[in-house]
Design a protein around this motif. Structure first.
Motif, PDB file in Angstrom:
ATOM      1  N   TYR A  94      22.307   5.370  -6.617  1.00 60.55           N
ATOM      2  CA  TYR A  94      22.284   5.294  -8.159  1.00 60.55           C
ATOM      3  C   TYR A  94      21.434   4.295  -8.809  1.00 60.55           C
ATOM      4  CZ  TYR A  94      26.706   7.204  -6.281  1.00 60.55           C
ATOM      5  OH  TYR A  94      27.660   7.799  -5.371  1.00 60.55           O
ATOM      6  N   GLY A  95      20.755   3.541  -7.896  1.00 62.96           N
ATOM      7  CA  GLY A  95      20.048   2.272  -8.342  1.00 62.96           C
ATOM      8  C   GLY A  95      20.689   1.470  -9.213  1.00 62.96           C
ATOM      9  N   ALA A  96      22.117   1.384  -8.574  1.00 61.05           N
ATOM     10  CA  ALA A  96      23.167   0.616  -9.437  1.00 61.05           C
ATOM     11  C   ALA A  96      24.152  -0.006  -8.494  1.00 61.05           C
ATOM     12  CB  ALA A  96      23.481   1.338 -10.780  1.00 61.05           C
ATOM     13  N   SER A  97      24.839  -0.973  -9.010  1.00 63.26           N
ATOM     14  CA  SER A  97      25.807  -1.497  -8.096  1.00 63.26           C
ATOM     15  C   SER A  97      26.999  -0.486  -7.811  1.00 63.26           C
ATOM     16  CB  SER A  97      26.524  -2.691  -8.529  1.00 63.26           C
ATOM     17  OG  SER A  97      25.459  -3.864  -8.841  1.00 63.26           O
ATOM     18  N   THR A  98      27.718  -0.651  -6.548  1.00 63.70           N
ATOM     19  CA  THR A  98      28.640   0.200  -6.133  1.00 63.70           C
ATOM     20  C   THR A  98      29.806  -0.611  -5.718  1.00 63.70           C
ATOM     21  OG1 THR A  98      28.082   0.676  -4.038  1.00 63.70           O
ATOM     22  CG2 THR A  98      27.160   2.119  -5.509  1.00 63.70           C
ATOM     23  N   GLU A  99      31.215   0.019  -5.758  1.00 60.32           N
ATOM     24  CA  GLU A  99      32.259  -0.686  -5.084  1.00 60.32           C
ATOM     25  C   GLU A  99      32.053  -0.860  -3.477  1.00 60.32           C
ATOM     26  OE1 GLU A  99      37.180  -0.238  -4.507  1.00 60.32           O
ATOM     27  OE2 GLU A  99      35.833   1.231  -5.081  1.00 60.32           O
ATOM     28  N   GLY A 100      31.331  -0.146  -2.671  1.00 65.03           N
ATOM     29  CA  GLY A 100      30.859  -0.104  -1.446  1.00 65.03           C
ATOM     30  C   GLY A 100      30.228  -1.257  -1.150  1.00 65.03           C
ATOM     31  N   GLU A 101      29.461  -1.669  -1.826  1.00 70.80           N
ATOM     32  CA  GLU A 101      28.687  -3.021  -1.659  1.00 70.80           C
ATOM     33  C   GLU A 101      29.539  -4.449  -1.462  1.00 70.80           C
ATOM     34  OE1 GLU A 101      24.698  -3.280  -4.067  1.00 70.80           O
ATOM     35  OE2 GLU A 101      25.745  -1.611  -4.987  1.00 70.80           O
ATOM     36  N   GLY A 305      15.523  -5.709  -3.899  1.00 70.12           N
ATOM     37  CA  GLY A 305      15.408  -4.475  -3.266  1.00 70.12           C
ATOM     38  C   GLY A 305      16.053  -3.294  -3.712  1.00 70.12           C
ATOM     39  N   THR A 306      15.119  -2.314  -4.013  1.00 65.54           N
ATOM     40  CA  THR A 306      15.620  -1.190  -4.746  1.00 65.54           C
ATOM     41  C   THR A 306      16.719  -0.480  -4.130  1.00 65.54           C
ATOM     42  OG1 THR A 306      13.423  -0.869  -5.926  1.00 65.54           O
ATOM     43  CG2 THR A 306      14.619   1.296  -5.979  1.00 65.54           C
ATOM     44  N   LEU A 307      16.637  -0.202  -2.782  1.00 65.93           N
ATOM     45  CA  LEU A 307      17.461   0.604  -2.103  1.00 65.93           C
ATOM     46  C   LEU A 307      18.597  -0.270  -1.292  1.00 65.93           C
ATOM     47  CD1 LEU A 307      15.268   3.405  -0.558  1.00 65.93           C
ATOM     48  CD2 LEU A 307      16.771   3.485  -2.623  1.00 65.93           C
ATOM     49  N   SER A 310      22.514   0.408  -0.048  1.00 70.26           N
ATOM     50  CA  SER A 310      22.501   2.005  -0.092  1.00 70.26           C
ATOM     51  C   SER A 310      23.883   2.170   0.001  1.00 70.26           C
ATOM     52  CB  SER A 310      21.862   2.576   0.822  1.00 70.26           C
ATOM     53  OG  SER A 310      21.757   3.799   1.393  1.00 70.26           O
ATOM     54  N   PRO A 311      24.500   3.310  -0.881  1.00 69.82           N
ATOM     55  CA  PRO A 311      25.918   3.807  -0.473  1.00 69.82           C
ATOM     56  C   PRO A 311      26.425   4.522   0.694  1.00 69.82           C
ATOM     57  CG  PRO A 311      24.991   4.410  -2.879  1.00 69.82           C
ATOM     58  CD  PRO A 311      23.803   3.714  -1.979  1.00 69.82           C
ATOM     59  N   LEU A 312      25.200   5.187   1.222  1.00 74.14           N
ATOM     60  CA  LEU A 312      25.224   5.828   2.709  1.00 74.14           C
ATOM     61  C   LEU A 312      25.399   4.562   3.701  1.00 74.14           C
ATOM     62  CD1 LEU A 312      22.830   8.857   2.421  1.00 74.14           C
ATOM     63  CD2 LEU A 312      25.449   8.779   2.395  1.00 74.14           C
ATOM     64  N   GLY A 313      24.622   3.950   3.675  1.00 73.57           N
ATOM     65  CA  GLY A 313      24.402   2.476   4.453  1.00 73.57           C
ATOM     66  C   GLY A 313      25.737   1.839   4.804  1.00 73.57           C
ATOM     67  N   VAL A 314      26.256   1.328   3.305  1.00 75.90           N
ATOM     68  CA  VAL A 314      27.536   0.578   3.347  1.00 75.90           C
ATOM     69  C   VAL A 314      28.767   1.381   3.644  1.00 75.90           C
ATOM     70  CG1 VAL A 314      26.721  -1.176   1.572  1.00 75.90           C
ATOM     71  CG2 VAL A 314      27.928   0.911   0.690  1.00 75.90           C
ATOM     72  N   ALA A 315      28.724   2.814   3.575  1.00 81.96           N
ATOM     73  CA  ALA A 315      29.648   3.604   3.893  1.00 81.96           C
ATOM     74  C   ALA A 315      29.765   3.733   5.323  1.00 81.96           C
ATOM     75  CB  ALA A 315      29.609   5.150   3.328  1.00 81.96           C
ATOM     76  N   ALA A 316      28.684   3.865   6.024  1.00 80.99           N
ATOM     77  CA  ALA A 316      28.749   4.098   7.489  1.00 80.99           C
ATOM     78  C   ALA A 316      29.001   2.601   8.134  1.00 80.99           C
ATOM     79  CB  ALA A 316      27.391   4.457   7.948  1.00 80.99           C
TER      80      ALA A 316
END
Length: 435
Positions: A94-101, A305-307, A310-316
């Motif tokens: 999303y180019g924004a912060s997420t709970e996963g981070e 860092g733009t990416l 990453s939601p996929l990286g933090v989920a895995a």
């Protein structure tokens, strides 16, 4: 050639490598993949499952690379795959912060007590580069100390007597790096406490930071002498230098709290990667809040860092971190790795081949040498690299995939069971007999 070896083919890999060389420098996107250290045709893989990996010709191998460390649960772990599938339904980023981070940052800080705050990045190289920048900004000093054979990514100022791919290529120093960069770097022998004390006595007030692999994994596997890390901590404290543990490889690989938890040494900053992405590209650096608060937007040290996160990286990564916290996980992993190294040593001894192993947690190293205590860079460099090349290909022909370099550590995963270990040791008996 035996019937078993005759079934081993690399036609598709050879075709793909020929195509790759026309459009990719050297035909590879990371130097060690080119098989320059062992000769022959590099393999192209298309599938992994548990402890096994399959190449484009349909050859199956017991895998001891594990994507260079992150696949501590093995290939295609169901929990990691489920986490990725769940995130894919919500989007790639999303180019924004997420709970996963936030969740993975909280997990990292909980599991590694020396990390009070952490910043996510996209690679191990970016983590070490950023940690050094922060250390320089915090101390207002320029000099950096690194150690022979320790590889900290392709950071300009650290490509001096580096390990990993730089050793495999026989080029410890990279072209394209201005001399003014390396002029800011001190290099000492790994595990040499006398040299360490002498350097800090003379230049301690100039050194912004010392960066070290607490367990060296890029000149094969070389554990630290306990007094070495303790002395490093002491001189950094006395001089006001920042101590950085590069645990990109060892973090969550050697123990739940990283190598620092094994040796009881608390660094000021720690760099992480590999396992925290569950197999996806990721990195992180963190440590004392006082130091980390020097980073923008709070402080004057710029890092972005733009990416990153990453939601996929933090989920895995979170799925992986959840799994490795189960009681007995590391005890089982360590026992399995010890079972492997004991078997390899017995096979070499039976064949009369000079050989020794090192092991820490789920990481191991193999050395073709008469020496039984490998703890220095010069010892590693004196090992029989030619014999390793032969061994590598013999193991490959017997369904065992090792790192294609005499200077890389091996990795055992939780998916390696008795069957895989027994098959590996049987393959080693054949390989050592042929040697």
């Amino acid at each position: 050639m035996t019937q078993e070896q005759a079934a081993y083919r690399t036609n598709q890999s050879a075709n793909l490598f020929e195509r790759a060389q026309k459009v990719i420098p050297g035909g590879v996107n990371s130097p060690v993949r080119a098989f320059r250290g062992v000769g022959g045709t590099p393999l192209f893989f298309n599938h992994g499952e548990g402890a096994w990996i399959t190449d484009e010709d349909g050859n199956r191998y017991i895998d001891y690379i594990g994507a260079w460390g992150p696949l501590i649960l093995g290939h295609r772990d169901p929990g990691v795959i489920a986490a990725l599938e769940a995130q894919l339904k919500n989007g790639l980023g999303y180019g924004a912060s997420t709970e996963g981070e936030v969740v993975i940052a909280e997990t990292i800080c909980k599991l590694v007590p020396s990390i009070e705050k952490v910043r996510l990045v996209t690679s191990g190289t970016e983590a070490t580069m950023s940690a050094i920048r922060v250390a320089r900004g915090y101390t207002k000093r320029d000099k950096v100390l690194k150690f022979e054979g320790c590889y900290h990514g392709h950071v300009d100022g650290l490509l001096v007597k580096a390990g990993s791919g730089a050793l495999t290529l026989g080029e410890p120093d990279s072209s394209g790096v201005p001399k003014s960069y390396t002029d800011q770097t001190f290099v000492l022998p790994y595990n040499d406490t006398d040299a360490l004390k002498a350097l800090f006595q003379k230049h301690g007030d100039e050194i912004a930071c010392a960066i070290v692999e607490p367990v060296a994994g890029n000149m094969n596997l070389v554990p630290p002498r306990p007094e070495f890390l303790a002395t490093l901590r002491e001189v950094c404290t006395q001089s006001g230098s920042v101590l950085i543990f590069d645990e990109v490889m060892t973090g969550f690989r050697t123990a739940l709290g990283g190598a620092q938890s094994i040796y009881g040494i608390t660094p000021d900053l720690t760099t992480l990667g590999k396992v925290i992405g569950g197999g996806l590209p990721i990195g992180a650096f963190g440590g004392k809040a006082e130091i980390m608060d020097c980073i923008a937007p709070l402080g004057s040290v710029y890092q972005a860092g733009t990416l990153a996160g990453s939601p996929l990286g933090v989920a895995a990564g979170q799925a992986m971190l959840d799994a490795i916290q189960k009681p007995g996980f590391y005890e089982s992993l360590t026992e399995r790795t010890e079972q492997l190294t004991r078997g390899l040593q017995a096979a070499a001894d039976k064949a009369g081949i000079p050989f020794t192993t090192n092991q820490v947690g789920g990481m191991f190293g193999c050395f073709f040498t008469e020496q039984k205590d490998i703890h220095r860079f010069d010892q590693v460099m004196s090992c029989d690299a030619e014999r390793f090349k032969q061994y590598f290909h013999l193991m490959l022909q017997n369904q065992v995939n090792l790192a294609p370099s005499a200077f890389e550590a091996g990795f055992v995963s939780a998916a390696h069971g008795d069957n895989e270990i027994e098959l590996t040791i049987a393959a080693a008996h054949k390989a050592f007999a042929a040697l």
